[in-house]
Design a protein around this motif. Sequence first.
Motif, PDB file in Angstrom:
ATOM      1  N   ASP A   1       0.847  -1.198   0.000  1.00  0.00           N
ATOM      2  CA  ASP A   1       0.000   0.000   0.000  1.00  0.00           C
ATOM      3  C   ASP A   1       0.880   1.244   0.000  1.00  0.00           C
ATOM      4  OD1 ASP A   1      -1.810   2.009   0.296  1.00  0.00           O
ATOM      5  OD2 ASP A   1      -2.601   1.345   2.226  1.00  0.00           O
ATOM      6  N   PRO A   2       1.103   1.870  -1.169  1.00  0.00           N
ATOM      7  CA  PRO A   2       1.951   3.059  -1.244  1.00  0.00           C
ATOM      8  C   PRO A   2       1.437   4.250  -0.441  1.00  0.00           C
ATOM      9  CG  PRO A   2       1.678   2.083  -3.418  1.00  0.00           C
ATOM     10  CD  PRO A   2       0.665   1.432  -2.501  1.00  0.00           C
ATOM     11  N   GLN A   3       0.156   4.253  -0.058  1.00  0.00           N
ATOM     12  CA  GLN A   3      -0.416   5.371   0.704  1.00  0.00           C
ATOM     13  C   GLN A   3      -0.605   5.045   2.184  1.00  0.00           C
ATOM     14  OE1 GLN A   3      -0.554   8.225  -0.857  1.00  0.00           O
ATOM     15  NE2 GLN A   3       0.094   7.146  -2.713  1.00  0.00           N
ATOM     16  N   ALA A   4      -0.042   3.944   2.638  1.00  0.00           N
ATOM     17  CA  ALA A   4      -0.240   3.528   4.032  1.00  0.00           C
ATOM     18  C   ALA A   4       0.263   4.561   5.025  1.00  0.00           C
ATOM     19  CB  ALA A   4       0.458   2.189   4.270  1.00  0.00           C
ATOM     20  N   HIS A   5       1.286   5.319   4.646  1.00  0.00           N
ATOM     21  CA  HIS A   5       1.880   6.297   5.565  1.00  0.00           C
ATOM     22  C   HIS A   5       0.890   7.382   5.973  1.00  0.00           C
ATOM     23  CE1 HIS A   5       1.995   8.674   1.916  1.00  0.00           C
ATOM     24  NE2 HIS A   5       2.266   9.742   2.645  1.00  0.00           N
ATOM     25  N   ASP A   6      -0.153   7.572   5.189  1.00  0.00           N
ATOM     26  CA  ASP A   6      -1.053   8.704   5.396  1.00  0.00           C
ATOM     27  C   ASP A   6      -2.233   8.373   6.297  1.00  0.00           C
ATOM     28  OD1 ASP A   6      -1.502  11.378   4.996  1.00  0.00           O
ATOM     29  OD2 ASP A   6      -2.658  11.105   3.161  1.00  0.00           O
ATOM     30  N   SER A   7      -2.119   7.288   7.076  1.00  0.00           N
ATOM     31  CA  SER A   7      -3.204   6.890   7.971  1.00  0.00           C
ATOM     32  C   SER A   7      -2.645   6.495   9.326  1.00  0.00           C
ATOM     33  CB  SER A   7      -3.969   5.700   7.372  1.00  0.00           C
ATOM     34  OG  SER A   7      -4.881   5.161   8.314  1.00  0.00           O
ATOM     35  N   GLN A   8      -3.382   6.810  10.373  1.00  0.00           N
ATOM     36  CA  GLN A   8      -3.002   6.411  11.720  1.00  0.00           C
ATOM     37  C   GLN A   8      -3.613   5.071  12.110  1.00  0.00           C
ATOM     38  OE1 GLN A   8      -0.896   7.272  13.846  1.00  0.00           O
ATOM     39  NE2 GLN A   8      -0.538   9.466  13.934  1.00  0.00           N
ATOM     40  N   ASP A   9      -4.423   4.491  11.249  1.00  0.00           N
ATOM     41  CA  ASP A   9      -5.013   3.192  11.531  1.00  0.00           C
ATOM     42  C   ASP A   9      -3.911   2.190  11.838  1.00  0.00           C
ATOM     43  OD1 ASP A   9      -6.222   0.608  11.320  1.00  0.00           O
ATOM     44  OD2 ASP A   9      -7.841   1.488  10.137  1.00  0.00           O
ATOM     45  N   LEU A  10      -4.048   1.452  12.941  1.00  0.00           N
ATOM     46  CA  LEU A  10      -3.007   0.506  13.335  1.00  0.00           C
ATOM     47  C   LEU A  10      -2.800  -0.576  12.283  1.00  0.00           C
ATOM     48  CD1 LEU A  10      -3.757   0.045  17.145  1.00  0.00           C
ATOM     49  CD2 LEU A  10      -2.192   1.656  16.031  1.00  0.00           C
ATOM     50  N   ASP A  11      -3.811  -0.830  11.476  1.00  0.00           N
ATOM     51  CA  ASP A  11      -3.707  -1.842  10.420  1.00  0.00           C
ATOM     52  C   ASP A  11      -3.200  -1.277   9.101  1.00  0.00           C
ATOM     53  OD1 ASP A  11      -4.649  -3.899  12.071  1.00  0.00           O
ATOM     54  OD2 ASP A  11      -6.737  -3.353  11.665  1.00  0.00           O
ATOM     55  N   SER A  12      -2.884   0.016   9.083  1.00  0.00           N
ATOM     56  CA  SER A  12      -2.396   0.647   7.856  1.00  0.00           C
ATOM     57  C   SER A  12      -0.897   0.413   7.731  1.00  0.00           C
ATOM     58  CB  SER A  12      -2.698   2.153   7.864  1.00  0.00           C
ATOM     59  OG  SER A  12      -2.206   2.763   6.689  1.00  0.00           O
ATOM     60  N   VAL A  13      -0.538  -0.658   7.040  1.00  0.00           N
ATOM     61  CA  VAL A  13       0.866  -1.066   6.917  1.00  0.00           C
ATOM     62  C   VAL A  13       1.312  -0.975   5.468  1.00  0.00           C
ATOM     63  CG1 VAL A  13       0.870  -2.535   8.959  1.00  0.00           C
ATOM     64  CG2 VAL A  13       0.133  -3.480   6.761  1.00  0.00           C
ATOM     65  N   ILE A  14       2.602  -0.794   5.247  1.00  0.00           N
ATOM     66  CA  ILE A  14       3.091  -0.651   3.871  1.00  0.00           C
ATOM     67  C   ILE A  14       3.056  -1.971   3.117  1.00  0.00           C
ATOM     68  CG2 ILE A  14       4.541   1.337   4.413  1.00  0.00           C
ATOM     69  CD1 ILE A  14       6.965  -0.536   4.404  1.00  0.00           C
ATOM     70  N   MET A  15       3.109  -3.102   3.851  1.00  0.00           N
ATOM     71  CA  MET A  15       3.065  -4.397   3.188  1.00  0.00           C
ATOM     72  C   MET A  15       2.493  -5.457   4.125  1.00  0.00           C
ATOM     73  SD  MET A  15       7.178  -5.199   3.408  1.00  0.00           S
ATOM     74  CE  MET A  15       7.104  -6.609   2.326  1.00  0.00           C
ATOM     75  N   GLU A  16       1.814  -6.423   3.531  1.00  0.00           N
ATOM     76  CA  GLU A  16       1.288  -7.538   4.311  1.00  0.00           C
ATOM     77  C   GLU A  16       1.194  -8.778   3.419  1.00  0.00           C
ATOM     78  OE1 GLU A  16      -2.745  -7.038   5.627  1.00  0.00           O
ATOM     79  OE2 GLU A  16      -3.191  -5.655   3.986  1.00  0.00           O
ATOM     80  N   LEU A  17       1.108  -9.930   4.060  1.00  0.00           N
ATOM     81  CA  LEU A  17       0.985 -11.192   3.347  1.00  0.00           C
ATOM     82  C   LEU A  17      -0.382 -11.786   3.621  1.00  0.00           C
ATOM     83  CD1 LEU A  17       4.477 -12.809   4.074  1.00  0.00           C
ATOM     84  CD2 LEU A  17       3.786 -11.410   2.115  1.00  0.00           C
ATOM     85  N   ASN A  18      -1.073 -12.214   2.549  1.00  0.00           N
ATOM     86  CA  ASN A  18      -2.381 -12.862   2.678  1.00  0.00           C
ATOM     87  C   ASN A  18      -2.358 -14.235   2.026  1.00  0.00           C
ATOM     88  OD1 ASN A  18      -3.611 -10.792   4.078  1.00  0.00           O
ATOM     89  ND2 ASN A  18      -4.334  -9.763   2.219  1.00  0.00           N
TER      90      ASN A  18
END
Length: 250
Positions: free
Chosen positions: A233-250
């Motif tokens: 998520d290239p825009q993850a930095h712009d959120s304070q949501d604890l789940d807003s991460v730059i990368m994750e595995l699903n």
Amino acid sequence: MKSFIGSLALLTLVSCGKNTEEFLYNEHHRDWQLVQARAAKDCKENSKIFKAFKHRSDFSKYFNQESYYKVKVVKENGAKYNDFIKVQINGKSNMTISYFDTDRESESLSVEFTASLNNALVAAISNGVCDHRKTFQYGHSDLDRSDYLNFSDVRKEGDDSNYKQVTDDFKAVVSYPLALIYWNRSIKTYNKSSGSSETNTYSIEAFSKEKCASDAKCKQTDWRFGSAQMIVDPQAHDSQDLDSVIMELN
């Protein structure tokens, strides 16, 4: 909104053969937003470290066809053990990253990492590091380095008297595939109301094929695991949501 550490905009003046830097703007200046945007653009496009990571989207040029890594894991509960990674280059723009979880073998996984994901991850990191808004706090090491980048992604929810904060401290090493930062970081969680904190640390080091073959854990796997998808998520930095991460595995 997340907090990132930025810097004031500078203007370089040339006088009598000398370069001098002066701070000409502050957040109250009418052109502040424009100056900040230009500074962020220059940071993302001209920082040596981001150029180095972008160049390595040509996987077959910069990485060995087959490489191994050891992941030293230290958990808050006192557990300490080593996991292992095998990276297989499948042409110019694709690689397979297989992660062997020695503590929970059923959670071992294989991920396809592409050149487009590499560039999206560079964007996700640089968008945060180069955001100069005063309300941001994003720690990072020298952007003029060409060997590694340390950076911290801080997310905080709640007010000053009752909040939860998660801090991911990453180390991105240029000689390693950029996706490996997922396993080269510490994850710190702090709960203000209870005063509790937790830190889990993962650190990577290169590990030869020969060392893997002689290691009781590493040699036991055939590196064929269930597949997982990497999401960036290239825009993850712009959120304070604890789940807003730059990368994750699903």
